[in-house]
Motif scaffolding. Structure first.
Motif, PDB file in Angstrom:
ATOM      1  N   PRO A  95       0.843  -1.197   0.000  1.00 53.45           N
ATOM      2  CA  PRO A  95       0.000   0.000   0.000  1.00 53.45           C
ATOM      3  C   PRO A  95       0.876   1.244   0.000  1.00 53.45           C
ATOM      4  N   ASP A  96       0.333   2.339  -0.486  1.00 47.62           N
ATOM      5  CA  ASP A  96       1.096   3.583  -0.491  1.00 47.62           C
ATOM      6  C   ASP A  96       1.210   4.114   0.941  1.00 47.62           C
ATOM      7  N   PHE A  97       2.353   4.666   1.272  1.00 41.21           N
ATOM      8  CA  PHE A  97       2.585   5.281   2.578  1.00 41.21           C
ATOM      9  C   PHE A  97       3.638   6.355   2.417  1.00 41.21           C
ATOM     10  N   THR A  98       3.760   7.193   3.422  1.00 40.05           N
ATOM     11  CA  THR A  98       4.712   8.297   3.391  1.00 40.05           C
ATOM     12  C   THR A  98       5.679   8.162   4.555  1.00 40.05           C
ATOM     13  N   LEU A  99       6.972   8.266   4.257  1.00 42.56           N
ATOM     14  CA  LEU A  99       8.029   8.230   5.268  1.00 42.56           C
ATOM     15  C   LEU A  99       9.017   9.351   4.959  1.00 42.56           C
ATOM     16  N   PRO A 100       9.745   9.805   5.970  1.00 42.55           N
ATOM     17  CA  PRO A 100      10.763  10.817   5.684  1.00 42.55           C
ATOM     18  C   PRO A 100      11.964  10.191   4.974  1.00 42.55           C
ATOM     19  N   ASP A 101      12.560  10.942   4.026  1.00 42.84           N
ATOM     20  CA  ASP A 101      13.772  10.460   3.371  1.00 42.84           C
ATOM     21  C   ASP A 101      14.978  10.804   4.242  1.00 42.84           C
ATOM     22  N   LEU A 102      16.184  10.600   3.729  1.00 41.58           N
ATOM     23  CA  LEU A 102      17.390  10.845   4.521  1.00 41.58           C
ATOM     24  C   LEU A 102      17.550  12.307   4.937  1.00 41.58           C
ATOM     25  N   ASP A 103      16.917  13.200   4.196  1.00 43.14           N
ATOM     26  CA  ASP A 103      16.970  14.624   4.537  1.00 43.14           C
ATOM     27  C   ASP A 103      15.797  15.047   5.414  1.00 43.14           C
ATOM     28  N   GLY A 104      14.934  14.108   5.765  1.00 43.54           N
ATOM     29  CA  GLY A 104      13.789  14.408   6.602  1.00 43.54           C
ATOM     30  C   GLY A 104      12.570  14.904   5.857  1.00 43.54           C
ATOM     31  N   LEU A 105      12.625  14.910   4.536  1.00 42.96           N
ATOM     32  CA  LEU A 105      11.499  15.361   3.726  1.00 42.96           C
ATOM     33  C   LEU A 105      10.547  14.196   3.468  1.00 42.96           C
ATOM     34  N   PRO A 106       9.234  14.450   3.469  1.00 42.36           N
ATOM     35  CA  PRO A 106       8.292  13.348   3.242  1.00 42.36           C
ATOM     36  C   PRO A 106       8.411  12.786   1.828  1.00 42.36           C
ATOM     37  N   MET A 107       8.361  11.472   1.737  1.00 43.12           N
ATOM     38  CA  MET A 107       8.439  10.792   0.455  1.00 43.12           C
ATOM     39  C   MET A 107       7.353   9.717   0.411  1.00 43.12           C
ATOM     40  N   ASN A 112       7.933   6.678  -6.924  1.00 42.32           N
ATOM     41  CA  ASN A 112       8.827   6.042  -7.897  1.00 42.32           C
ATOM     42  C   ASN A 112       8.252   4.723  -8.388  1.00 42.32           C
ATOM     43  N   ARG A 113       7.005   4.723  -8.775  1.00 43.73           N
ATOM     44  CA  ARG A 113       6.327   3.496  -9.211  1.00 43.73           C
ATOM     45  C   ARG A 113       7.031   2.804 -10.364  1.00 43.73           C
ATOM     46  N   SER A 114       7.666   3.534 -11.246  1.00 42.86           N
ATOM     47  CA  SER A 114       8.289   2.920 -12.420  1.00 42.86           C
ATOM     48  C   SER A 114       9.673   2.348 -12.116  1.00 42.86           C
ATOM     49  N   LYS A 115      10.156   2.548 -10.887  1.00 38.14           N
ATOM     50  CA  LYS A 115      11.498   2.072 -10.522  1.00 38.14           C
ATOM     51  C   LYS A 115      11.389   0.974  -9.474  1.00 38.14           C
ATOM     52  N   LYS A 116      12.403   0.144  -9.419  1.00 38.57           N
ATOM     53  CA  LYS A 116      12.465  -0.850  -8.362  1.00 38.57           C
ATOM     54  C   LYS A 116      12.829  -0.142  -7.073  1.00 38.57           C
ATOM     55  N   ARG A 117      12.218  -0.601  -5.972  1.00 43.14           N
ATOM     56  CA  ARG A 117      12.465   0.007  -4.669  1.00 43.14           C
ATOM     57  C   ARG A 117      12.826  -1.074  -3.676  1.00 43.14           C
ATOM     58  N   LEU A 118      13.665  -0.728  -2.747  1.00 41.59           N
ATOM     59  CA  LEU A 118      14.037  -1.616  -1.658  1.00 41.59           C
ATOM     60  C   LEU A 118      13.653  -0.912  -0.372  1.00 41.59           C
ATOM     61  N   LEU A 119      12.830  -1.568   0.410  1.00 45.11           N
ATOM     62  CA  LEU A 119      12.404  -1.013   1.690  1.00 45.11           C
ATOM     63  C   LEU A 119      13.051  -1.840   2.789  1.00 45.11           C
ATOM     64  N   VAL A 120      13.814  -1.192   3.631  1.00 43.03           N
ATOM     65  CA  VAL A 120      14.478  -1.875   4.736  1.00 43.03           C
ATOM     66  C   VAL A 120      13.791  -1.446   6.022  1.00 43.03           C
TER      67      VAL A 120
END
Length: 125
Positions: A95-107, A112-120
């Protein structure tokens, strides 16, 4: 998921019968627990009741939804119906969700639906 698929309730597992439909979309009727054209037979109405209030944990069990209650905070979480949980696993779509990136900005996960993503995911406990 639609409204009432995942529910968080404050104040504990006991709610007024009139509040049941607003909370989870189901109503206790003489024929059983009903939502739209679907009804689930309630063999033991007394098992759902505590005085004049309804136990939403017992209701969740009857409609095949997982539920958890934290007595300290009074918070009750009721999960999505089994068919939605099964479909999510079979589709392998997060499901879609929002988390802060390394700079603290919401992402958004969907950014990036068209790219492969790795969630750790990590937890210290």
């Amino acid at each position: 998921m639609a409204n009432n698929d995942i529910v968080m309730l404050e104040g504990g597992p006991l709610i007024d019968a009139a509040a049941l439909e607003d909370a989870i979309g189901w109503t206790l009727k003489p024929e059983g627990l009903c939502k739209d054209d679907t009804c689930v037979i309630v063999h033991d109405r007394a098992a759902l009741m505590s005085g004049d209030r309804i136990d939403v944990i017992a209701v969740a069990s009857l409609i095949d939804r997982p539920a958890a209650h934290d007595a300290t905070s009074g918070l009750v979480a009721i999960g999505a119906p089994r068919e939605l949980r099964r479909a999510a696993v079979n589709d392998m779509k997060a499901p879609d969700f929002t988390l802060p990136d390394l700079d603290g900005l919401p992402m958004n996960f969907s950014d990036n639906r068209s790219k492969k993503r790795l969630l750790v995911a990590f937890s210290s406990w």
